[in-house]
Motif scaffolding. Structure first.
Motif, PDB file in Angstrom:
ATOM      1  N   GLY A   1       0.806  -1.219   0.000  1.00 62.84           N
ATOM      2  CA  GLY A   1       0.000   0.000   0.000  1.00 62.84           C
ATOM      3  C   GLY A   1       0.838   1.268   0.000  1.00 62.84           C
ATOM      4  O   GLY A   1       1.946   1.309   0.536  1.00 62.84           O
ATOM      5  N   ARG A   2       0.240   2.288  -0.594  1.00 59.47           N
ATOM      6  CA  ARG A   2       0.866   3.604  -0.497  1.00 59.47           C
ATOM      7  C   ARG A   2       0.867   4.046   0.975  1.00 59.47           C
ATOM      8  O   ARG A   2       1.706   4.831   1.391  1.00 59.47           O
ATOM      9  N   ASN A   3      -0.063   3.472   1.765  1.00 59.09           N
ATOM     10  CA  ASN A   3      -0.123   3.801   3.186  1.00 59.09           C
ATOM     11  C   ASN A   3       0.974   3.120   3.988  1.00 59.09           C
ATOM     12  O   ASN A   3       1.001   3.239   5.224  1.00 59.09           O
ATOM     13  N   GLY A   4       1.882   2.408   3.329  1.00 59.03           N
ATOM     14  CA  GLY A   4       3.055   1.862   4.010  1.00 59.03           C
ATOM     15  C   GLY A   4       2.869   0.489   4.597  1.00 59.03           C
ATOM     16  O   GLY A   4       3.795  -0.051   5.210  1.00 59.03           O
ATOM     17  N   TYR A   5       1.694  -0.125   4.417  1.00 57.11           N
ATOM     18  CA  TYR A   5       1.440  -1.469   4.922  1.00 57.11           C
ATOM     19  C   TYR A   5       1.381  -2.456   3.753  1.00 57.11           C
ATOM     20  O   TYR A   5       0.885  -2.124   2.664  1.00 57.11           O
ATOM     21  N   LEU A   6       1.863  -3.652   4.010  1.00 61.15           N
ATOM     22  CA  LEU A   6       1.765  -4.747   3.046  1.00 61.15           C
ATOM     23  C   LEU A   6       0.532  -5.572   3.420  1.00 61.15           C
ATOM     24  O   LEU A   6       0.477  -6.171   4.504  1.00 61.15           O
ATOM     25  N   TRP A   7      -0.453  -5.570   2.514  1.00 59.28           N
ATOM     26  CA  TRP A   7      -1.760  -6.155   2.805  1.00 59.28           C
ATOM     27  C   TRP A   7      -1.893  -7.538   2.169  1.00 59.28           C
ATOM     28  O   TRP A   7      -1.645  -7.702   0.970  1.00 59.28           O
ATOM     29  N   PHE A   8      -2.304  -8.508   2.994  1.00 59.97           N
ATOM     30  CA  PHE A   8      -2.651  -9.845   2.505  1.00 59.97           C
ATOM     31  C   PHE A   8      -4.155 -10.038   2.707  1.00 59.97           C
ATOM     32  O   PHE A   8      -4.651  -9.978   3.830  1.00 59.97           O
ATOM     33  N   LEU A   9      -4.856 -10.256   1.592  1.00 65.04           N
ATOM     34  CA  LEU A   9      -6.308 -10.426   1.617  1.00 65.04           C
ATOM     35  C   LEU A   9      -6.665 -11.771   1.003  1.00 65.04           C
ATOM     36  O   LEU A   9      -5.812 -12.432   0.383  1.00 65.04           O
ATOM     37  N   GLU A  10      -7.917 -12.155   1.156  1.00 61.48           N
ATOM     38  CA  GLU A  10      -8.421 -13.390   0.531  1.00 61.48           C
ATOM     39  C   GLU A  10      -9.544 -13.024  -0.432  1.00 61.48           C
ATOM     40  O   GLU A  10     -10.458 -12.281  -0.061  1.00 61.48           O
ATOM     41  N   ARG A  11      -9.442 -13.519  -1.652  1.00 61.72           N
ATOM     42  CA  ARG A  11     -10.461 -13.176  -2.644  1.00 61.72           C
ATOM     43  C   ARG A  11     -11.451 -14.332  -2.811  1.00 61.72           C
ATOM     44  O   ARG A  11     -11.061 -15.494  -2.847  1.00 61.72           O
ATOM     45  N   GLY A  12     -12.721 -13.970  -2.905  1.00 59.34           N
ATOM     46  CA  GLY A  12     -13.757 -14.974  -3.111  1.00 59.34           C
ATOM     47  C   GLY A  12     -14.854 -14.396  -3.974  1.00 59.34           C
ATOM     48  O   GLY A  12     -14.855 -13.203  -4.293  1.00 59.34           O
ATOM     49  N   ALA A  13     -15.815 -15.239  -4.329  1.00 53.74           N
ATOM     50  CA  ALA A  13     -16.895 -14.785  -5.198  1.00 53.74           C
ATOM     51  C   ALA A  13     -17.780 -13.760  -4.492  1.00 53.74           C
ATOM     52  O   ALA A  13     -18.329 -12.853  -5.118  1.00 53.74           O
ATOM     53  N   GLU A  14     -17.899 -13.900  -3.180  1.00 55.20           N
ATOM     54  CA  GLU A  14     -18.836 -13.045  -2.453  1.00 55.20           C
ATOM     55  C   GLU A  14     -18.170 -11.963  -1.620  1.00 55.20           C
ATOM     56  O   GLU A  14     -18.848 -11.037  -1.174  1.00 55.20           O
ATOM     57  N   ALA A  15     -16.876 -12.108  -1.343  1.00 50.90           N
ATOM     58  CA  ALA A  15     -16.251 -11.147  -0.432  1.00 50.90           C
ATOM     59  C   ALA A  15     -14.748 -11.084  -0.655  1.00 50.90           C
ATOM     60  O   ALA A  15     -14.144 -11.994  -1.230  1.00 50.90           O
ATOM     61  N   ILE A  16     -14.178  -9.998  -0.192  1.00 54.11           N
ATOM     62  CA  ILE A  16     -12.725  -9.884  -0.035  1.00 54.11           C
ATOM     63  C   ILE A  16     -12.488  -9.799   1.468  1.00 54.11           C
ATOM     64  O   ILE A  16     -12.981  -8.876   2.128  1.00 54.11           O
ATOM     65  N   ASP A  17     -11.766 -10.773   2.003  1.00 55.48           N
ATOM     66  CA  ASP A  17     -11.561 -10.821   3.447  1.00 55.48           C
ATOM     67  C   ASP A  17     -10.136 -10.415   3.812  1.00 55.48           C
ATOM     68  O   ASP A  17      -9.180 -10.677   3.073  1.00 55.48           O
ATOM     69  N   PHE A  18     -10.029  -9.792   4.964  1.00 57.49           N
ATOM     70  CA  PHE A  18      -8.723  -9.396   5.479  1.00 57.49           C
ATOM     71  C   PHE A  18      -8.010 -10.614   6.065  1.00 57.49           C
ATOM     72  O   PHE A  18      -8.627 -11.438   6.747  1.00 57.49           O
ATOM     73  N   VAL A  19      -6.703 -10.728   5.807  1.00 58.37           N
ATOM     74  CA  VAL A  19      -5.904 -11.798   6.418  1.00 58.37           C
ATOM     75  C   VAL A  19      -4.896 -11.187   7.388  1.00 58.37           C
ATOM     76  O   VAL A  19      -4.956 -11.405   8.585  1.00 58.37           O
ATOM     77  N   ASP A  20      -3.952 -10.406   6.882  1.00 56.89           N
ATOM     78  CA  ASP A  20      -3.049  -9.692   7.786  1.00 56.89           C
ATOM     79  C   ASP A  20      -2.386  -8.525   7.052  1.00 56.89           C
ATOM     80  O   ASP A  20      -2.491  -8.411   5.819  1.00 56.89           O
ATOM     81  N   ALA A  21      -1.739  -7.663   7.825  1.00 59.26           N
ATOM     82  CA  ALA A  21      -1.080  -6.484   7.264  1.00 59.26           C
ATOM     83  C   ALA A  21       0.111  -6.113   8.140  1.00 59.26           C
ATOM     84  O   ALA A  21       0.033  -6.215   9.372  1.00 59.26           O
ATOM     85  N   THR A  22       1.204  -5.699   7.479  1.00 58.23           N
ATOM     86  CA  THR A  22       2.446  -5.381   8.184  1.00 58.23           C
ATOM     87  C   THR A  22       3.059  -4.138   7.561  1.00 58.23           C
ATOM     88  O   THR A  22       3.095  -4.029   6.331  1.00 58.23           O
ATOM     89  N   PRO A  23       3.556  -3.214   8.369  1.00 61.46           N
ATOM     90  CA  PRO A  23       4.248  -2.072   7.742  1.00 61.46           C
ATOM     91  C   PRO A  23       5.550  -2.529   7.075  1.00 61.46           C
ATOM     92  O   PRO A  23       6.284  -3.325   7.655  1.00 61.46           O
TER      93      PRO A  23
END
Lengths: 188, 570
Positions: free
Chosen positions: B329-351
Motif C-alpha cells: 500500500g501507499r499507506n506503508g502497509y503490506l496487505w494480505f487479503l483473501e479473494r472470493g466470489a462473495e467477499a474480499i476478506d482481510f488476512v493480515d497487514a504489516t508495515p
C-alpha cells in the motif's frame, strides 16, 4: 468574430502528403466568452467574496496571494470564461521593485499573469509567501512575480505570459493581449 | 460541430518504410486464449499476465549470464516527461506508448519503426501527470487511453484509427494515463482526475465497435450501498480515480482495481469512510457489477491513492492455501487479503516502511485506527510518514512463484507535511484544498542513510527476505524472471539494474540516457530472449527530486527525454 480552422502545414508534412491536397475547412462563430482578453476589457474577480466585481487597486493588498480574475467585455457584459486559457492570477506589487521589463505591464502595481503553467498546463494557484513566488501544484514550478514571472524553480520551460493592464477611472482594464503564448506547447 | 479530430488522427500516422515489416511474420491476432495462456515469448498485458505478477519464466538471461547483457538497439521517442509504459510485445511486434499520447510500433528484434500515431492534444488541456502506461491488444488492434479522455482503437498493423470514443470531458478534469484491461473483447478503462473534483469510474467498451457497455462509479450515488459514507453532495466531486490497470481472475470472472483517495484531500471536508476510496474493488467484466471490496484505510487525508492493483497470489497461512490478493500500500502497509466470489476478506497487514499514522489494525476486519495528530485537516498542519507518495506509489511490485518472493520498489525515510485550506469547486479546476507548507511539505527523516529500497518478502511466511538500498529515491517498476533475476531502474543516476532475486545483490547495471521509470518487460524473438524498458524521467519522480533538492540543499539533475532500450546477450 469568426475563426477558420485549417490543418497546419506541419501536420501535412508529417503525414507525408505534401501540398496540393484538398482539406475540408469550416468556419464557425467563436463564442465571445471564449475569445482571449481584449484591450479595453474590464478585469473582474473570479471567485471569492468579490466574485464578479471590477478590480480596483485598493481591493488588493500589497503582495497578497494572487487570486483568479477574468476579463469582461464592457460593451456586451460578456465574461470571457469560455476557455481556461483566459484566466489570470492577479496581485498588487510595489511598482518601485518591479523589474524594468515588467513595470510597463502593471497598473498602479496591479499585475496579471496567465493562470496556466507553461509546463503541462496546470493552474498556478499556489503561493510561496516568504519568497513571493507563484507555484504550480502539479510539478513545483516557481515563478518570480517581481521579474515577469521568470522561472526560478521546477520544470516550466518559460515564464507565465503577462496580461498588460492599465487604469481607467480608477479601475483595472486590459491594455493589450497576452505578452506571450499562454499554456504549454505540445512537443514533437 | 465539425469535428476535425478523426482527420487529424488519420493524418498524424507516420507511415514509414515497410522494410521492417517485411522482416516480420504476419501479425498474430490476440485472442482470449492467448491472454490466458501467458505466452512467454510475447508480453501481451501491462504486467505480462492477468494476475499482475510481472513475472516471466524466461531464463536465458540468468544470474550467471546477466553480466554479459548489452544493448542491442534503442529508439528515441523525441518526447520529454514520464515514459512509464511497458513495451507491449506480440510475436515480434512491439507497441510503445509515450507521454503526449504517441504510440510507436516497432520491430521488436531490430527497433525498426513500423508506424507512429501522434495525437494532437487540445491547447487548454492540463496534465497533472504527463505520462501514459501502455496500450492493450485485442484482435488486430491496439487500444490507447488518452490524456484528453478518449479511448482510441488503432489498427495494429497500419496504425490507422479504427474508432475513438470520448470517455469523459477532459475540460471537467477527467484524463487517462492507464493501459486498458481487455477481457473477452471488453475494453476497460479507469479515469484520473482526483485532483480536479471528478467522480471516478471504470467504464467498458466493445472492442469491435467502441460502444459503451457499462460504467461503474467508484463513489455510490445517494441510495446505493456505501452512499451513507459521503455527506451531502460530496459524492459528486469526491475523486476516487482509477488510474492503474486492474488484475483479472478468470475462475471468479472478476477484475480487481485499486482506487484513489477522496477529494478534496482533507478528510474533514467529507466526514465518513468515503467508500470506495483507497480500496480494492472487484468488478464483473461482463456486467460491470461491483461485487465486493476491501477498504485499506478510511477517510484519507494523506493523498495515499491505493490505485496499484493487487497481485493475485495464492499463499500459505497456518498450513492452508489462501486464494489471495497482495498489495504493497501507499499507506506503508503490506496487505494480505483473501479473494472470493462473495467477499474480499482481510488476512493480515504489516508495515514495510516507517509508518507513524496507524496506531492499530483490527485483526478481523483490517480497519486501521489513526493517531489523529498525524492527520492533516483544514487549517490543521500535520506531518506524517511515509510521504504523500507513500511507501510505494504506482510502480508495480512483482512476484516469483518459484522462490515465493514478492519484490517491492519502496521509499523509506521520506515524509510529508500538509495543511488543508478551503477550496471552492469549479469544473476542471484544482480541487485539492492543500495549503502551502515549508519546502513543499516534504522532508527526509533525521539520521536517514538512504531513501530508495528494493524489498523481497516471502508471501508464505509474511517475512522480509532481504532489502537493497539506494541513496536516491526509487520510482522503478519491477520485472521478475525465471533466470532468478529482478530488473528495475527508478533511481536518479539513470541506471537500469538486474538483481539476484535470492539475495538482492546487484549483478548488472547500465547507465541509460535518463532515469528509468518505465515498466520493464521480457520476450523472445526466434528463440532469443530480450529485455526492454523505456527510460524517460519525469512526473512525480522528478517532482520528488525537486523537493529533495529543496529540503536537502542538493542540486541533483536528471536529464529528460524518452528512449526505448532493448537488451540481450551477445
Amino acid at each position: 468574430m469568426t475563426n477558420r480552422t485549417t490543418l497546419d502545414r506541419r501536420a501535412l508534412l508529417k503525414a507525408g502528403l505534401g501540398v496540393g491536397i484538398a482539406i475540408p475547412t469550416k468556419s464557425w462563430a467563436q463564442p465571445p466568452n471564449r475569445a482571449r482578453p481584449q484591450p479595453g476589457d474590464w478585469l473582474v474577480f473570479d471567485g471569492g467574496e468579490n466574485s464578479g466585481q471590477r478590480i480596483t487597486p485598493d481591493l488588493l493588498a500589497l503582495e497578497q496571494r494572487p487570486v483568479a480574475a477574468l476579463a469582461k467585455d464592457p460593451a456586451t457584459s460578456t465574461l470571457r470564461d469560455g476557455s481556461r486559457l483566459n484566466r489570470v492570477m492577479i496581485t498588487r506589487l510595489d511598482p518601485t521593485k518591479l523589474s524594468e521589463a515588467t513595470k510597463p505591464h502593471a497598473a498602479a502595481g496591479v499585475i496579471a499573469f496567465s493562470a496556466v503553467c507553461t509546463h503541462t498546463g496546470c493552474d498556478v494557484i499556489n503561493w510561496v509567501e516568504d519568497k513571493l513566488l507563484m507555484a504550480c501544484p502539479c510539478h513545483e514550478s516557481h515563478f518570480d512575480v517581481y521579474n515577469g514571472a521568470n522561472v526560478v524553480g521546477g520544470p516550466a520551460p518559460r515564464p507565465l505570459a503577462i496580461l498588460p493592464l492599465s487604469l481607467e477611472s480608477g479601475s483595472v482594464v486590459v491594455a493589450a493581449g497576452f505578452t506571450g503564448r499562454v499554456g504549454f506547447t505540445q512537443q514533437f | 460541430m465539425f469535428n476535425l479530430r478523426p482527420l487529424f488522427a488519420l493524418l498524424s500516422i507516420l507511415t514509414v518504410s515497410s522494410v521492417g515489416a517485411q522482416a516480420l511474420k504476419p501479425y498474430q491476432p490476440v485472442t482470449g486464449e492467448r491472454l490466458l495462456e501467458q505466452d512467454s515469448d510475447s508480453w501481451l498485458l501491462y504486467r505480462g499476465s492477468y494476475d499482475s505478477h510481472g513475472y516471466s519464466p524466461l531464463d536465458q538471461i540468468d544470474r550467471e549470464t546477466v553480466a554479459d547483457l548489452e544493448p542491442v538497439w534503442s529508439f528515441s521517442t523525441g518526447l520529454r516527461e514520464g515514459h512509464q509504459a511497458p513495451p507491449i510485445v506480440n510475436a515480434g511486434y512491439m507497441y510503445v506508448a509515450t507521454p503526449q499520447n504517441h504510440v510507436l510500433a516497432l520491430n521488436a528484434a531490430t527497433g525498426e519503426l513500423l508506424w507512429r500515431y501522434v495525437r494532437y492534444l487540445p491547447d487548454d488541456l492540463q496534465q497533472f501527470h504527463p505520462t501514459n502506461r501502455g496500450v492493450a491488444l485485442w484482435g488486430e488492434r491496439a487500444y490507447l487511453a488518452t490524456v484528453d479522455s478518449y479511448l482510441v482503437a488503432l489498427d495494429a498493423v497500419t496504425g490507422e484509427v479504427d474508432w475513438e470514443v470520448a470517455v469523459e470531458d477532459y475540460y471537467s478534469g477527467y484524463y487517462m494515463t492507464m493501459a486498458p484491461l481487455i477481457v473477452d473483447g471488453v475494453v476497460m478503462v479507469g479515469v484520473s482526475g482526483g485532483e480536479l473534483g471528478i467522480r471516478g469510474f471504470v467504464a467498458a467498451y466493445d472492442a469491435e465497435t467502441g460502444a459503451e457497455l457499462w460504467k461503474t462509479y467508484t463513489i455510490p450515488a445517494p441510495g446505493e450501498p456505501g452512499s451513507e459514507s459521503w455527506p451531502g453532495d460530496s459524492w459528486k466531486t469526491g475523486g476516487v480515480p482509477v488510474w492503474i490497470t486492474g488484475s483479472y481472475d478468470p475462475e471468479l470472472n472478476l477484475t480487481y482495481w485499486g482506487t484513489g483517495n477522496g477529494g478534496p484531500w482533507m478528510g474533514d471536508t467529507r466526514p465518513g469512510d468515503n467508500l470506495y476510496s483507497t480500496s480494492v474493488i472487484a468488478i464483473d467484466p461482463s456486467t460491470g457489477e461491483l461485487k465486493n471490496h476491501h477498504q485499506y484505510h478510511w477517510n484519507d487525508s494523506w493523498d495515499w491513492d491505493e490505485v496499484a492493483a493487487p497481485l493475485l497470489i495464492d499463499y500459505e497461512r497456518e498450513g492452508q492455501r489462501v486464494k489471495g490478493l497482495v498489495h504493497a500500500g501507499r499507506n506503508g502497509y503490506l496487505w494480505f487479503l483473501e479473494r472470493g466470489a462473495e467477499a474480499i476478506d482481510f488476512v493480515d497487514a504489516t508495515p514495510y516502511v516507517y509508518q507513524d499514522v496507524f496506531t492499530s489494525v483490527d485483526s478481523v476486519t483490517g480497519r486501521p485506527e489513526y493517531d489523529m495528530s498525524k492527520k492533516p485537516g483544514t487549517g490543521y498542519e500535520a506531518s506524517f510518514c511515509p510521504s504523500l507518495w507513500g511507501g510505494k506509489d504506482w510502480p508495480p511490485a512483482s512476484f516469483d512463484p518459484a522462490s515465493r518472493l514478492l519484490f517491492i520498489p519502496a521509499n523509506e525515510n521520506v515524509c510529508s507535511t500538509m495543511v488543508g485550506e478551503e477550496v471552492e469547486y469549479s469544473p476542471g479546476r484544482a480541487y485539492m484544498g492543500r495549503g502551502t507548507s515549508e519546502n513543499g511539505g516534504f522532508y527526509v527523516r533525521d539520521g536517514a542513510d538512504h531513501i530508495g529500497e528494493l524489498q523481497a518478502w516471502n508471501v508464505d511466511t509474511g517475512e522480509r527476505a532481504w532489502t537493497t538500498t539506494f541513496d536516491s529515491h526509487n520510482w522503478g517498476p519491477t520485472l521478475a524472471t525465471g533466470g532468478d533475476l529482478v530488473f528495475m531502474g527508478g533511481t536518479n543516476d539513470r541506471k537500469f539494474r538486474a538483481f539476484d532475486s535470492a539475495s538482492g545483490e546487484t549483478l548488472w547495471e547500465y547507465p541509460t540516457n535518463s532515469g528509468v521509470i518505465g515498466v520493464p518487460v521480457t520476450f523472445t524473438v526466434e528463440g532469443k530472449q530480450y529485455v526492454a524498458v523505456q527510460a524517460g524521467w519525469g512526473v512525480d519522480a522528478q517532482r520528488e527530486q525537486n523537493l529533495i533538492n529543496m529540503s536537502q540543499g542538493t542540486n541533483t539533475y536528471v536529464p529528460q527525454g524518452g528512449v526505448v532500450w532493448v537488451f540481450a546477450l551477445p
